[in-house]
Design a protein around this motif. Structure first.
Motif, PDB file in Angstrom:
ATOM      1  N   GLY A 153      -9.901   0.968  -6.458  1.00 43.14           N
ATOM      2  CA  GLY A 153      -8.495   0.934  -6.103  1.00 43.14           C
ATOM      3  C   GLY A 153      -7.784  -0.246  -6.738  1.00 43.14           C
ATOM      4  N   ASN A 154      -6.730  -0.710  -6.089  1.00 41.80           N
ATOM      5  CA  ASN A 154      -5.938  -1.815  -6.611  1.00 41.80           C
ATOM      6  C   ASN A 154      -6.744  -3.100  -6.569  1.00 41.80           C
ATOM      7  N   LYS A 155      -6.830  -3.780  -7.710  1.00 44.71           N
ATOM      8  CA  LYS A 155      -7.614  -5.012  -7.803  1.00 44.71           C
ATOM      9  C   LYS A 155      -7.035  -6.104  -6.901  1.00 44.71           C
ATOM     10  N   ASN A 156      -5.719  -6.105  -6.679  1.00 46.02           N
ATOM     11  CA  ASN A 156      -5.091  -7.142  -5.866  1.00 46.02           C
ATOM     12  C   ASN A 156      -5.396  -6.982  -4.381  1.00 46.02           C
ATOM     13  N   LEU A 157      -5.924  -5.825  -3.968  1.00 44.01           N
ATOM     14  CA  LEU A 157      -6.280  -5.609  -2.573  1.00 44.01           C
ATOM     15  C   LEU A 157      -7.741  -5.893  -2.302  1.00 44.01           C
ATOM     16  N   VAL A 158      -8.470  -6.392  -3.302  1.00 46.52           N
ATOM     17  CA  VAL A 158      -9.891  -6.712  -3.146  1.00 46.52           C
ATOM     18  C   VAL A 158     -10.015  -8.183  -2.769  1.00 46.52           C
ATOM     19  N   SER A 201      -8.157 -15.138  -2.683  1.00 42.59           N
ATOM     20  CA  SER A 201      -7.608 -13.872  -2.210  1.00 42.59           C
ATOM     21  C   SER A 201      -6.093 -13.925  -2.158  1.00 42.59           C
ATOM     22  N   LYS A 202      -5.470 -12.837  -2.560  1.00 46.33           N
ATOM     23  CA  LYS A 202      -4.012 -12.737  -2.541  1.00 46.33           C
ATOM     24  C   LYS A 202      -3.506 -12.123  -1.249  1.00 46.33           C
ATOM     25  N   LEU A 203      -4.391 -11.650  -0.382  1.00 47.83           N
ATOM     26  CA  LEU A 203      -3.964 -11.014   0.844  1.00 47.83           C
ATOM     27  C   LEU A 203      -3.472 -12.052   1.835  1.00 47.83           C
ATOM     28  N   THR A 204      -2.458 -11.715   2.579  1.00 48.95           N
ATOM     29  CA  THR A 204      -1.872 -12.617   3.566  1.00 48.95           C
ATOM     30  C   THR A 204      -1.991 -12.000   4.946  1.00 48.95           C
ATOM     31  N   LEU A 205      -1.729 -12.819   5.954  1.00 47.06           N
ATOM     32  CA  LEU A 205      -1.789 -12.341   7.325  1.00 47.06           C
ATOM     33  C   LEU A 205      -0.644 -11.384   7.614  1.00 47.06           C
ATOM     34  N   LYS A 257       0.809  -1.221   0.000  1.00 47.87           N
ATOM     35  CA  LYS A 257       0.000   0.000   0.000  1.00 47.87           C
ATOM     36  C   LYS A 257       0.844   1.273   0.000  1.00 47.87           C
ATOM     37  N   VAL A 258       2.156   1.113   0.036  1.00 46.17           N
ATOM     38  CA  VAL A 258       3.053   2.263   0.010  1.00 46.17           C
ATOM     39  C   VAL A 258       3.916   2.165  -1.240  1.00 46.17           C
ATOM     40  N   THR A 259       4.607   3.223  -1.560  1.00 42.96           N
ATOM     41  CA  THR A 259       5.411   3.268  -2.773  1.00 42.96           C
ATOM     42  C   THR A 259       6.695   2.459  -2.618  1.00 42.96           C
ATOM     43  N   GLY A 260       7.329   2.160  -3.759  1.00 43.22           N
ATOM     44  CA  GLY A 260       8.574   1.420  -3.721  1.00 43.22           C
ATOM     45  C   GLY A 260       9.695   2.191  -3.066  1.00 43.22           C
ATOM     46  N   LYS A 261       9.673   3.506  -3.188  1.00 44.53           N
ATOM     47  CA  LYS A 261      10.700   4.321  -2.556  1.00 44.53           C
ATOM     48  C   LYS A 261      10.608   4.242  -1.047  1.00 44.53           C
ATOM     49  N   ASP A 271       0.738  -1.434 -11.536  1.00 41.23           N
ATOM     50  CA  ASP A 271       0.310  -1.645 -12.909  1.00 41.23           C
ATOM     51  C   ASP A 271      -1.048  -0.973 -13.110  1.00 41.23           C
ATOM     52  N   LYS A 272      -1.137  -0.110 -14.101  1.00 40.73           N
ATOM     53  CA  LYS A 272      -2.389   0.613 -14.333  1.00 40.73           C
ATOM     54  C   LYS A 272      -3.526  -0.319 -14.731  1.00 40.73           C
ATOM     55  N   ARG A 273      -3.188  -1.472 -15.310  1.00 46.30           N
ATOM     56  CA  ARG A 273      -4.232  -2.415 -15.707  1.00 46.30           C
ATOM     57  C   ARG A 273      -4.908  -3.057 -14.503  1.00 46.30           C
ATOM     58  N   GLN A 274      -4.275  -2.990 -13.330  1.00 50.39           N
ATOM     59  CA  GLN A 274      -4.851  -3.561 -12.121  1.00 50.39           C
ATOM     60  C   GLN A 274      -5.634  -2.523 -11.314  1.00 50.39           C
ATOM     61  N   MET A 275      -5.708  -1.288 -11.781  1.00 47.87           N
ATOM     62  CA  MET A 275      -6.406  -0.235 -11.055  1.00 47.87           C
ATOM     63  C   MET A 275      -7.860  -0.157 -11.501  1.00 47.87           C
ATOM     64  N   THR A 276      -8.768  -0.130 -10.524  1.00 49.73           N
ATOM     65  CA  THR A 276     -10.199  -0.014 -10.780  1.00 49.73           C
ATOM     66  C   THR A 276     -10.738   1.204 -10.028  1.00 49.73           C
ATOM     67  N   GLU A 277     -12.057   1.403 -10.107  1.00 47.81           N
ATOM     68  CA  GLU A 277     -12.655   2.532  -9.392  1.00 47.81           C
ATOM     69  C   GLU A 277     -12.627   2.319  -7.884  1.00 47.81           C
TER      70      GLU A 277
END
Length: 941
Positions: A679-684, A690-694, A608-612, A671-677
């Motif tokens: 937010g990030n599709k991988n966080l849904v 689900s791709k989210l982990t503990l 949820k934060v930037t790579g920097k 990746d812009k292709r993973q962005m929806t209205e």
């Protein structure tokens, strides 16, 4: 120190997923390994990874019949057309969807691709005068679900396609009158494989439930009539009718009309029809009453020999002879205790005697010779990630430890693993070689430290602590008498005596987990350095006194450390991404390198934060000095490996170990292709997928259906020879070696020193001057030509008169030549002369020439092993010849003794035979020791 390192091989990973392919010679197997392709040479026992890298993992590969081209297709449908001659990418094409199968036609003029519900047939590159290598010929439709497999007929006129809609369909490449599309139904599940019989249109089709259908065709491919041929036939008939009409005249119009009506009903063209001639059940797909029947996952058919091989989800494979369906073999590639052992791919070579079997879950590649029931090749990678690596002292072998509890030893020359130790019950955290190179030591999270013998391949020592602990690292002193292991849960260091297996001491001064241990070597006194998360590095004098000698405080948690080969410098890597250099004798810091920006940024899909921002938590977790101690190699939680100059404390070169975007942490931005209205599709949250982990999970959720590992470097190691270095990464063991094509590196060059001038001086007979000129020019071919043109009698004279500034260069060249030349004795004589004539000066520069010495040891050891096999074979042959002679001599004596007994003259002839046989036996042995021809020996029989 040269920095022209290039990727040369990939070890520790032999198969990931996708189909296997044999090259046309029948002895080389192409295996997709992530986003690369490895080729295993069964005849020469070597493995090679092509210098071709894709952006995603490859799932489908195909090799042209002439062996010059290879098509690689990745997970998203992007295809790379590669040349196996130049080892480069020729062209690219994007299918914009998943591709299940790619296959060349037997004549090499076309290749077919299964995508979605269609089949795309392309012209093979070079068969059309078009610049685009992917020229589409036709698109074949008719399937109602995804197409899964394809096979061509022997003459490349027809192909059959299997689909997940439970049908197989036969298509003609060119539009035909009597074959448009023919569906072969009656399957109970998705079609896994469909194959043509040899020189026939009969079809075998197998579905996922293990049901095999046999389809007989009423026509052959020679009976197919294309639309172009039909037009020619019609035109020819019209011309014949017109000719007959002119000959007969107008009076015969009525009879001619009647004949025309009869011919229209039977024009000699019969439609292609299929009939189900049989149905068989593969017994390997039959389960017990309490278990579910295993599924058929892959199959292949060798047309000339009529042999069918089928692989199942339970790890078994079966070999049948068709069309009688006679069972030849039924075997399993894994034991029953293994849960994940499904066979992913099976394929025959061109001769039909070898079967390549791939298991993606086990990372295993097996080549089975079914006629002799022997394994031609069996290689298996670590089930989980590779955690640690270590080179042997001579650089000939490499040992790896993994989270699966296995320790594997690899041959650096062939790239094959020749022994696996699985005595550990937990993940291996550290491995190291003894100084002799004949044994290795490993530590594990199961609370044991084990010693393995590389001569008898056994675990001959096991060290344990008084209580249950988890060891995080291990180190062996240079003399091979003491072994130390650090813990990550009780903050202690245990010291054992290797010979007696007795626990000598417990060092308990650290206040945090022990992350790394290292013994100093070289001229200084042997000391042990330990790194810990308590922000300290402690130096211990184990042989002199108890307790810590000195404590070096750091500004952050210490993750790794390494001694310089001479023991006079210590490099420390901390959590702040800094590498600090210390003088271990005086206990003071001599330098520091800031590596935060060299690691680069990387962002995972669910971050949820930037790579920097994430880069603030990255650091170097592994360090290694080169053999001469001038540079240091650093890697860690990043896709980059950095080489720093110790003298100047600067970054000399940075290597990106992977471009595989199938790994997590490769992207710097989302990746812009993973962005929806939202937010990030991988966080849904998506239920079970689900791709989210503990919170706190670092390695990812292994129980998830789609697991995406994160790119990182676990450990790096310089080869003792200095010619290569390796990195244990997420994708396997990456080997980088010096580029042999490195271009021009002269020494004290002048205008009049050219290859032509060197050859002219050599022709005049001035061998010493020509050698010096060749060394100054520093071209390998010219130097080799001068050396091999120098007479043997001049070696000692030239070698003794050579000045010191040319000795190092000549010695380096001669040592490299020892490993690959056929003039072994000649170059060994050069080495002996240089060491004998310049021994004191070379010893004074021993540290800077450490890579040369270890390269010499490696090359001589390898050549000795090669010659030992030949010598042993000759020895056994001589023993056999002598035994055969004695047997025949004994039989001849018995016959003569019997004849003498009958004639009454036994004593005289017997004594003569004994002396003659002894002389002949001595002659046989002498001829064998002198390596004479077998014909002369056979004459004595």
């Amino acid at each position: 120190m040269k920095f022209s390192y290039k990727f040369s091989n990939l070890l520790g990973a032999v198969y990931r997923k996708g189909n296997l392919e044999f090259l046309p010679d029948g002895f080389k197997v192409a295996s997709p390994v992530g986003n690369r392709v490895s080729i295993f040479d069964l005849k020469n026992s070597k493995s090679e990874t092509l210098p071709i890298e894709g952006h995603l993992n490859f799932t489908s590969i195909a090799v042209s019949p002439d062996g010059c081209l290879m098509i690689l297709v990745n997970e998203e449908g992007e295809a790379l057309l590669c040349s196996l001659v130049s080892r480069s990418v020729v062209g690219t094409y994007h299918f914009h969807n998943k591709v299940h199968c790619v296959k060349f036609s037997p004549d090499g003029k076309k290749f077919a691709v299964t995508r979605d519900t269609v089949v795309l047939v392309f012209h093979a590159p070079g068969m059309s005068r078009v610049y685009n290598p992917f020229l589409l010929y036709r698109t074949f439709t008719g399937a109602f679900d995804e197409t899964t497999c394809i096979d061509w007929s022997s003459d490349s006129k027809v192909f059959v396609v299997g689909s997940e809609d439970k049908e197989a369909r036969v298509f003609a490449v060119e539009p035909c009158v009597n074959l448009v599309i023919h569906s072969l139904g009656g399957h109970t599940d998705a079609v896994v494989g469909a194959f043509f019989e040899h020189n026939s249109m009969d079809v075998y089709s197998a579905n996922r439930r293990g049901h095999l259908c046999v389809w007989k065709c009423n026509q052959n491919t020679t009976d197919l009539v294309t639309k172009a041929d039909k037009k020619k036939m019609d035109a020819r008939k019209e011309r014949e009718k017109e000719k007959r009409k002119e000959e007969r005249g107008a009076s015969e119009e009525e009879s001619e009309a009647e004949e025309e009506n009869e011919e229209d009903g039977t024009d000699g063209i019969f439609k292609v029809r299929y009939k189900k001639a049989g149905r068989h059940i593969l017994r390997g797909a039959k389960g017990t009453e309490d278990t579910v029947s295993p599924e058929l996952t892959s199959c292949d058919f060798h047309k000339p020999s009529h042999i069918l091989v089928s692989g199942f989800s339970n790890g078994t494979f079966m070999i049948h002879e068709m069309p009688d369906f006679n069972l030849i073999h039924s075997l399993s590639i894994a034991d029953e205790s293994s849960v994940h052992r499904a066979i992913t791919s099976v394929t025959f070579n061109n001769f039909g005697d070898l079967i390549a079997i791939g298991c993606a879950d086990l990372g295993q590649l097996l080549v089975w010779e079914w006629q002799s029931q022997q394994q031609a090749l069996k290689q298996q990678s670590h089930a989980n990630k590779m955690a640690c690596i270590a080179y042997s002292p001579n650089g000939q072998n490499l040992v790896t430890g993994g989270d699966d509890g296995k320790v594997k030893v690899w041959d650096t020359s062939s790239g094959f693993s020749f022994v696996t130790f699985d005595q550990h019950s937990g993940g291996v955290t550290g491995v190291t070689f003894f100084q002799s190179g004949k044994a290795i030591m490993s530590s594990s999270q199961d609370g044991t430290v084990r010693a393995f013998d590389l001569t008898r391949y056994r675990n001959f020592k096991t060290f344990t602590a008084p209580r249950h602990v988890q060891f995080s690292c291990v180190a062996v002193d240079p003399s091979g008498s003491i072994v130390c292991a650090g813990c990550q849960d009780v903050f202690e260091i245990y010291v054992w005596n290797i010979k007696t297996s007795k626990l000598l001491e417990i060092l308990a001064d650290h206040e945090g987990p022990v992350s790394c241990l290292a013994f100093s070597q070289g001229t200084t006194a042997t000391m042990l350095a330990s790194a810990s998360w308590d922000k300290t590095v402690k130096l211990w004098e184990i042989f002199d006194s108890r307790g810590a000698k000195e404590t070096l405080k750091q500004e952050a948690e210490v993750l790794t450390l390494a001694f310089r080969p001479d023991g006079k410098e210590l490099a420390v890597g901390t959590l702040s991404a800094k590498i600090s250099f210390w003088d271990p004798v005086n206990g003071r810091q001599t330098g520091c390198v800031e590596g935060r920006h060299d690691l680069d940024y990387g962002r995972k899909e669910t971050d949820k934060v930037t790579g920097k921002t994430l880069a603030a938590g990255k650091a170097f977790t592994t360090l290694c000095y080169s053999a001469d101690g001038k540079v240091i190699l650093a890697g860690g939680q990043s896709k980059n490996v950095c080489i720093y100059s110790v003298t100047h404390q600067l970054l000399m070169k940075k290597f990106q170990i992977s471009q595989n975007h199938s790994l997590d942490g490769m992207e710097e931005f989302l990746d812009k292709r993973q962005m929806t209205e939202w937010g990030n599709k991988n966080l849904v949250e998506e239920g079970q997928g689900s791709k989210l982990t503990l919170p706190g999970v670092k390695e990812g959720n292994f129980s998830a259906r789609h697991f995406k590992p994160e790119v990182k470097v676990m450990q790096v190691q310089f080869s003792p020879t200095g010619r290569e270095w390796v990195a244990a990464t997420t994708e396997g063991l990456m080997v980088y070696s010096l580029d042999q094509r490195v271009i021009f590196d002269p020494y004290d060059l002048e205008m009049d020193i050219t290859p032509a001038q060197v050859r002219a001086v050599l022709t005049s007979g001035d061998y010493a001057k020509s050698l010096i000129m060749a060394l100054r020019l520093n071209e390998e071919e010219v130097t080799q030509e001068v050396l091999e043109s120098t007479p043997v009698d001049y070696v000692e004279t030239i070698g003794g008169e050579l000045s010191e500034r040319y000795v190092d260069r000549l010695l380096s060249h001669v040592v490299d030549a020892v490993g690959k030349t056929s003039h072994l004795q000649y170059y060994v004589r050069w080495v002996h002369t240089l060491l004998q004539q310049h021994g004191p000066s070379l010893k004074a520069r021993a540290q800077s020439l450490m890579g040369v010495w270890r390269t010499l040891e490696k090359n001589l050891s390898r050549r000795r092993d090669e010659l030992a096999k030949v010598v042993d074979h000759n020895t056994y042959s001589l023993h056999y010849l002598v035994d055969q002679f004695r047997l025949k001599d004994r039989q001849r004596k018995e016959r003569k003794r019997k004849n003498v007994t009958d004639s009454g003259n036994e004593s005289d002839v017997g004594s003569h035979d004994d002396s003659s046989s002894a002389d002949e036996l001595d002659k046989v042995v002498a001829m064998g020791m002198d390596s004479e021809s077998d014909e002369e020996i056979s004459q004595l029989f």
